[in-house]
Write a protein that holds these residues in place. Structure first.
Motif, PDB file in Angstrom:
ATOM      1  N   ASP A   1      -0.351  49.698  29.594  1.00  0.00           N
ATOM      2  CA  ASP A   1       1.100  49.651  29.699  1.00  0.00           C
ATOM      3  C   ASP A   1       1.693  50.498  28.580  1.00  0.00           C
ATOM      4  O   ASP A   1       1.453  50.251  27.406  1.00  0.00           O
ATOM      5  CB  ASP A   1       1.535  48.188  29.571  1.00  0.00           C
ATOM      6  N   ASN A   2       2.496  51.486  28.977  1.00  0.00           N
ATOM      7  CA  ASN A   2       3.042  52.410  27.982  1.00  0.00           C
ATOM      8  C   ASN A   2       3.912  51.692  26.953  1.00  0.00           C
ATOM      9  O   ASN A   2       3.958  52.085  25.785  1.00  0.00           O
ATOM     10  CB  ASN A   2       3.861  53.507  28.683  1.00  0.00           C
ATOM     11  N   SER A   3       4.604  50.616  27.377  1.00  0.00           N
ATOM     12  CA  SER A   3       5.453  49.887  26.432  1.00  0.00           C
ATOM     13  C   SER A   3       4.617  49.231  25.335  1.00  0.00           C
ATOM     14  O   SER A   3       5.052  49.156  24.173  1.00  0.00           O
ATOM     15  CB  SER A   3       6.282  48.826  27.164  1.00  0.00           C
ATOM     16  N   SER A   4       3.409  48.771  25.673  1.00  0.00           N
ATOM     17  CA  SER A   4       2.508  48.177  24.676  1.00  0.00           C
ATOM     18  C   SER A   4       2.069  49.230  23.670  1.00  0.00           C
ATOM     19  O   SER A   4       1.999  48.968  22.466  1.00  0.00           O
ATOM     20  CB  SER A   4       1.283  47.567  25.359  1.00  0.00           C
ATOM     21  N   PHE A   5       1.801  50.439  24.173  1.00  0.00           N
ATOM     22  CA  PHE A   5       1.412  51.551  23.309  1.00  0.00           C
ATOM     23  C   PHE A   5       2.538  51.875  22.328  1.00  0.00           C
ATOM     24  O   PHE A   5       2.318  52.007  21.119  1.00  0.00           O
ATOM     25  CB  PHE A   5       1.091  52.768  24.174  1.00  0.00           C
ATOM     26  N   VAL A   6       3.754  51.970  22.848  1.00  0.00           N
ATOM     27  CA  VAL A   6       4.908  52.309  22.010  1.00  0.00           C
ATOM     28  C   VAL A   6       5.151  51.223  20.963  1.00  0.00           C
ATOM     29  O   VAL A   6       5.426  51.517  19.788  1.00  0.00           O
ATOM     30  CB  VAL A   6       6.162  52.508  22.892  1.00  0.00           C
TER      31      VAL A   6
END
Length: 365
Positions: A2-7
């Motif tokens: 999940d890109n939001s977790s990465f950010v």
């Protein structure tokens, strides 16, 4: 992933890097570990986040928290059978031991890292070069300068081959450092000017600070104190901006040493107290001993030879003292040897370091 977790994970690492308050850092670490829960265990990015956060905390002197994250990264890299990340985790854990004065433990972890990665791997060359840098630093701390120089040169060659300019700047800096310590000042300046030029090209303030710190060291050894002071002051300011207490501690100790040589004791007090504050924040025992070594020379200048002799013995018997600190004290020992002093007895134990610092400051200032 999940890109939001990465950010979120990346943002938290940046916040940890900037934060100075210990309680807030603890809260950010807890939030960071919660954020990692959204990232699959076998995702390589999860391991990268653990190792990056561990390294940031190590730079801030948060050794327990750093060790926890690095050990977690190591375990996950082992499970995923990622040899490069295993070796990097072991290398960073080795460097963590080194900065705490545990040089033999560091050597053991470096040997493990190299066994995992191999001597000259066709893969993960950047990690191999990083291990050479860490190995060189540990050898330097042990006074094994030729082995240190060889390790730094291996790193320099690898970084040059793979076109990693930031790594090349770091390796050039280290080669300049070891050449300075071996009194090869022309060779040292060549590498350090290369390092400074590359760091400026990359707008790498950390690299610039490191190069300036070591260029100041050359000038100090040559007795060019005004030039050395300018380099150290600029380096200290850059390290302070970056929140890197160890670099600032080294710069401030060296500024203190210059002030002592110029018999400017108020200035030496200011710089040594700043160095000790940085060393306290980052838990830098070897650097506290370096501050004490500078205070030895004030005792010698004032003819307090018994105090100087006792303090020297305390420093040299402490297991965390650096070889370069030992060499720094040689001239003071030579002066004391020609004076009539009482036999040195009742040398405090290493665990009395804070008491020794407090008592010495009271006597000197």
């Amino acid at each position: 992933m999940d890109n939001s977790s990465f950010v979120t994970a990346q943002r938290l690492i940046e916040e940890i890097k900037r934060e100075e308050d210990a309680k807030k850092i603890a809260g950010l670490i807890a939030t960071f570990e919660q954020a990692l829960g959204a990232i699959p265990q076998d995702d390589p990015a999860r391991i990268d986040f653990l190792l990056t956060a561990g390294e940031v905390l190590y730079e801030k002197g948060k050794y327990k928290d750093s060790s926890h994250l690095l050990e977690s990264g190591l375990e996950q890299a082992r499970k995923a059978q990622m040899k490069g990340k295993q070796a990097l985790a072991l290398g960073l854990l080795a460097d963590l031991e080194r900065v705490q004065g545990n040089y033999r433990n560091a050597l053991s972890k470096l040997m493990q890292a190299r066994k995992v990665l191999g001597e000259n791997p066709d893969h993960d060359k950047d990690i191999s070069a990083r291990l050479h840098i860490i190995s060189g630093l540990n050898n330097m701390s042990l006074g094994e300068y030729q082995n240190s120089r060889e390790a730094f040169y291996e790193a320099y060659q690898v970084y040059s081959q793979i076109g990693d300019l930031k790594g090349k700047a770091l390796a050039a800096n280290r080669l300049g450092t070891i050449a300075t310590m071996q009194s090869e000042y022309a060779e040292a300046e060549k590498y350090l000017q290369e390092s400074l030029s590359l760091a400026k090209q990359l707008n790498d303030r950390h690299g610039m600070a490191g190069a300036l710190l070591n260029l100041g060291e050359i000038q100090r050894h040559l007795g060019q104190f005004a030039e050395a002071r300018a380099c150290y002051m600029e380096a200290s300011a850059l390290f302070a901006e970056l929140g890197l207490h160890r670099g600032m501690c080294i710069a401030e100790n060296n500024l203190g040493h210059i002030a002592v040589q110029m018999q400017d004791y108020p200035a030496s007090k200011r710089h040594y107290l700043t160095a000790l504050e940085c060393a306290k924040i980052a838990n830098l025992t070897p650097d506290k001993l370096d501050t004490l070594a500078g205070l030895v020379f004030i005792f010698v200048e004032r003819g307090q030879y018994n105090d100087a002799a006792l303090l020297i013995q305390f420093i040299l018997r402490h297991p965390a003292h650096l070889q370069e600190t030992e060499e720094f004290l040689e001239s003071a020992q030579q002066v004391i040897a020609n004076k009539q002093t009482q036999p040195v007895t009742d040398v405090p134990s290493p665990d009395q370091l804070e008491q020794v610092i407090a008592e010495t400051l009271d006597k000197v200032f």
